[in-house]
Design a protein around this motif. Sequence first.
Motif, mmCIF file in Angstrom:
data_model
loop_
_atom_site.group_PDB
_atom_site.id
_atom_site.type_symbol
_atom_site.label_atom_id
_atom_site.label_comp_id
_atom_site.label_asym_id
_atom_site.label_seq_id
_atom_site.Cartn_x
_atom_site.Cartn_y
_atom_site.Cartn_z
ATOM 1 N N HIS A 170 0.874 -1.177 0.000
ATOM 2 C CA HIS A 170 0.000 0.000 0.000
ATOM 3 C C HIS A 170 0.908 1.222 0.000
ATOM 4 O O HIS A 170 2.125 1.108 0.093
ATOM 5 N N TRP A 171 0.305 2.410 -0.089
ATOM 6 C CA TRP A 171 1.142 3.604 -0.141
ATOM 7 C C TRP A 171 1.836 3.865 1.196
ATOM 8 O O TRP A 171 1.403 3.404 2.249
ATOM 9 N N SER A 172 2.909 4.619 1.137
ATOM 10 C CA SER A 172 3.685 4.932 2.339
ATOM 11 C C SER A 172 4.389 6.276 2.132
ATOM 12 O O SER A 172 4.811 6.586 1.005
ATOM 13 N N PRO A 173 4.516 7.098 3.207
ATOM 14 C CA PRO A 173 3.989 6.886 4.556
ATOM 15 C C PRO A 173 2.471 6.989 4.587
ATOM 16 O O PRO A 173 1.852 7.467 3.639
ATOM 17 N N ILE A 174 1.893 6.589 5.716
ATOM 18 C CA ILE A 174 0.443 6.478 5.807
ATOM 19 C C ILE A 174 -0.037 7.055 7.136
ATOM 20 O O ILE A 174 0.658 6.959 8.156
ATOM 21 N N ASP A 175 -1.220 7.700 7.127
ATOM 22 C CA ASP A 175 -1.759 8.266 8.363
ATOM 23 C C ASP A 175 -2.757 7.293 8.988
ATOM 24 O O ASP A 175 -2.962 6.177 8.482
ATOM 25 N N LEU A 176 -3.395 7.699 10.090
ATOM 26 C CA LEU A 176 -4.247 6.788 10.843
ATOM 27 C C LEU A 176 -5.418 6.278 10.006
ATOM 28 O O LEU A 176 -5.688 5.072 9.971
ATOM 29 N N MET A 177 -6.139 7.180 9.343
ATOM 30 C CA MET A 177 -7.301 6.749 8.569
ATOM 31 C C MET A 177 -6.882 5.824 7.433
ATOM 32 O O MET A 177 -7.554 4.835 7.143
ATOM 33 N N GLY A 178 -5.753 6.138 6.801
ATOM 34 C CA GLY A 178 -5.251 5.263 5.748
ATOM 35 C C GLY A 178 -4.821 3.910 6.290
ATOM 36 O O GLY A 178 -4.987 2.885 5.628
ATOM 37 N N ALA A 179 -4.264 3.896 7.512
ATOM 38 C CA ALA A 179 -3.822 2.641 8.122
ATOM 39 C C ALA A 179 -5.001 1.731 8.434
ATOM 40 O O ALA A 179 -4.911 0.507 8.280
ATOM 41 N N VAL A 180 -6.123 2.324 8.886
ATOM 42 C CA VAL A 180 -7.332 1.528 9.108
ATOM 43 C C VAL A 180 -7.894 1.064 7.769
ATOM 44 O O VAL A 180 -8.292 -0.093 7.608
ATOM 45 N N GLN A 181 -7.904 1.957 6.807
ATOM 46 C CA GLN A 181 -8.450 1.660 5.479
ATOM 47 C C GLN A 181 -7.725 0.494 4.819
ATOM 48 O O GLN A 181 -8.351 -0.396 4.231
ATOM 49 N N THR A 182 -6.400 0.484 4.911
ATOM 50 C CA THR A 182 -5.603 -0.545 4.233
ATOM 51 C C THR A 182 -5.153 -1.662 5.157
ATOM 52 O O THR A 182 -4.527 -2.617 4.717
ATOM 53 N N SER A 183 -5.466 -1.522 6.461
ATOM 54 C CA SER A 183 -5.066 -2.504 7.469
ATOM 55 C C SER A 183 -3.550 -2.667 7.526
ATOM 56 O O SER A 183 -3.008 -3.773 7.425
ATOM 57 N N CYS A 184 -2.860 -1.551 7.711
ATOM 58 C CA CYS A 184 -1.394 -1.547 7.762
ATOM 59 C C CYS A 184 -0.884 -2.109 9.086
ATOM 60 O O CYS A 184 -1.187 -1.571 10.154
ATOM 61 N N ASN A 185 -0.101 -3.157 9.023
ATOM 62 C CA ASN A 185 0.467 -3.752 10.236
ATOM 63 C C ASN A 185 1.511 -2.852 10.881
ATOM 64 O O ASN A 185 1.546 -2.675 12.103
ATOM 65 N N ALA A 186 2.401 -2.304 10.063
ATOM 66 C CA ALA A 186 3.502 -1.507 10.590
ATOM 67 C C ALA A 186 2.995 -0.321 11.400
ATOM 68 O O ALA A 186 3.516 -0.018 12.476
ATOM 69 N N TYR A 187 1.975 0.354 10.889
ATOM 70 C CA TYR A 187 1.460 1.549 11.564
ATOM 71 C C TYR A 187 1.074 1.240 13.005
ATOM 72 O O TYR A 187 1.452 1.967 13.928
ATOM 73 N N PHE A 188 0.365 0.169 13.203
ATOM 74 C CA PHE A 188 -0.131 -0.118 14.548
ATOM 75 C C PHE A 188 0.937 -0.731 15.449
ATOM 76 O O PHE A 188 0.801 -0.707 16.671
ATOM 77 N N CYS A 189 2.004 -1.235 14.858
ATOM 78 C CA CYS A 189 3.157 -1.636 15.670
ATOM 79 C C CYS A 189 3.811 -0.405 16.293
ATOM 80 O O CYS A 189 4.160 -0.394 17.480
ATOM 81 N N TYR A 190 3.967 0.654 15.493
ATOM 82 C CA TYR A 190 4.506 1.907 16.031
ATOM 83 C C TYR A 190 3.597 2.456 17.133
ATOM 84 O O TYR A 190 4.062 2.870 18.197
ATOM 85 N N VAL A 191 2.299 2.462 16.880
ATOM 86 C CA VAL A 191 1.340 3.009 17.840
ATOM 87 C C VAL A 191 1.363 2.217 19.148
ATOM 88 O O VAL A 191 1.418 2.791 20.240
ATOM 89 N N PHE A 192 1.354 0.897 19.040
ATOM 90 C CA PHE A 192 1.316 0.050 20.231
ATOM 91 C C PHE A 192 2.552 0.256 21.109
ATOM 92 O O PHE A 192 2.451 0.391 22.332
ATOM 93 N N ARG A 193 3.720 0.323 20.495
ATOM 94 C CA ARG A 193 4.928 0.538 21.286
ATOM 95 C C ARG A 193 4.924 1.913 21.941
ATOM 96 O O ARG A 193 5.385 2.080 23.076
ATOM 97 N N ASN A 194 4.375 2.908 21.248
ATOM 98 C CA ASN A 194 4.289 4.240 21.851
ATOM 99 C C ASN A 194 3.364 4.245 23.068
ATOM 100 O O ASN A 194 3.570 5.022 24.002
ATOM 101 N N ILE A 195 2.360 3.388 23.060
ATOM 102 C CA ILE A 195 1.436 3.305 24.198
ATOM 103 C C ILE A 195 2.127 2.690 25.400
ATOM 104 O O ILE A 195 2.142 3.261 26.489
ATOM 105 N N ILE A 196 2.697 1.504 25.224
ATOM 106 C CA ILE A 196 3.206 0.770 26.390
ATOM 107 C C ILE A 196 4.593 1.242 26.825
ATOM 108 O O ILE A 196 5.014 0.970 27.961
ATOM 109 N N GLU A 197 5.306 1.964 25.939
ATOM 110 C CA GLU A 197 6.634 2.468 26.303
ATOM 111 C C GLU A 197 6.608 3.965 26.600
ATOM 112 O O GLU A 197 7.650 4.624 26.625
ATOM 113 N N ASN A 198 5.424 4.481 26.852
ATOM 114 C CA ASN A 198 5.260 5.902 27.179
ATOM 115 C C ASN A 198 6.094 6.263 28.416
ATOM 116 O O ASN A 198 5.998 5.601 29.457
ATOM 117 N N ARG A 199 6.870 7.312 28.306
ATOM 118 C CA ARG A 199 7.786 7.671 29.395
ATOM 119 C C ARG A 199 7.079 8.158 30.657
ATOM 120 O O ARG A 199 7.682 8.227 31.727
#
Length: 426
Positions: A170-199
Amino acid sequence: YIGRSGIELAYEDVLRGEKGVKIEMVDVHGIPQGSYAGGMYDTLPSPGVAITCTIDARLQALAEELMAGKVGSVVAIEPETGEILVMASSPTYDPDELVGRERGNNYMKLLNDRRRPLFNRAVMASYPPGSTFKTVNGLIGLQEGVLVPSQTYPCHGGYPYGRGVKCHNHWSPIDLMGAVQTSCNAYFCYVFRNIIENRKYGNIQQGLDVWDDYVRSFGFGRKLGSDFTGELNGNVPTSSFYDKAYRGRWNGLTVISLAIGQGELGCTPLQMANLAAILANRGYYYIPHIVKRIEGRDSIDRRFYEKQYTMIDPKHFEPIVEGMWRGVNVGGTSTVARLDGWDVCGKTGTAQNPQGRDHSTFLSFAPKDNPRIAISVYVENGGFGATIALPIASLVEEYYLTDTITRPWLVDRVKNMQIYYPSYAK
């Protein structure tokens, strides 16, 4: 006979009524001599009362027809009320087989069937939710302030860190709506790590436990409290689980599969349909229930009328819903679900499976505004979410919304699809 499962067990006290009592006097030969004390202690029997079910019989029949020969379930909910419109578990069985002289033999045949037709997968099976769960991680990221809808991330075939997580083109880079639209795995890996590794949290254990609290507010990892018996919890892993499994030596890459609804996550199809209802309602749900009214009573249990809120602010649902709408109506993984004039929103999921082909799942609601139906379909070994789960959900939605089916070719495609089930083979 007594209710042994389902509605008949849950509402046994309502359906059964009460037996009557008649006390007779008899002589030494056992011959009746009339009522004791003139019948003072006799009571009349009272019949059970009628209950009205929430199930839409037409939709239920269609769902069972489409699921014939497959293993999985279809659950549909009316978001505005929490009423369950469809609860189909496949394979199923004919209830008439469990009455009469042959009921014992028939029961043993069902019990020994490797595909377990007596097992209600809609409330008892625990599956990885797959990519449908990306909606939850996106919402948590927005609420936690580690994500804004315009945030973009690169995806060149997947998430490149650790062992990596592959993704499709799919196209890259991609924003949140595009990540849901295309079901981008990489996008949500970044998001998940930002959640649980929040300083702002002292360590990753604390970050994961915060994530865990958010996930449970969606009804995962616990019983929803439905009036249908046999409902199981599913599973949401905690930091203590990983501390024990990895002896305290783990990090965000260790649990990265949670970002895309894999790993130790386990959800029932009822919980996933409830997620569709939460997305439709922008942040709340009514406890799913299968009884609409009870004869002679003004209402059913009051808990079914109370809104259950998630920990997510309603405003954060809009970009997720927009991404789901685009995935169906603009171009993405869910385009087959498009129904002209109905603004269908959907999210596909392909759940990894160690035994054979991946599981196919799809959750959806429609219309986008003032939604009337929320649905989740899960087909074991069905492959991509768009392959079989999506067509089944779309046909059920179309029939409910329009009272007709305009795509007989899709019905034929679903019915003719042959799926091999190695885990149930002899």
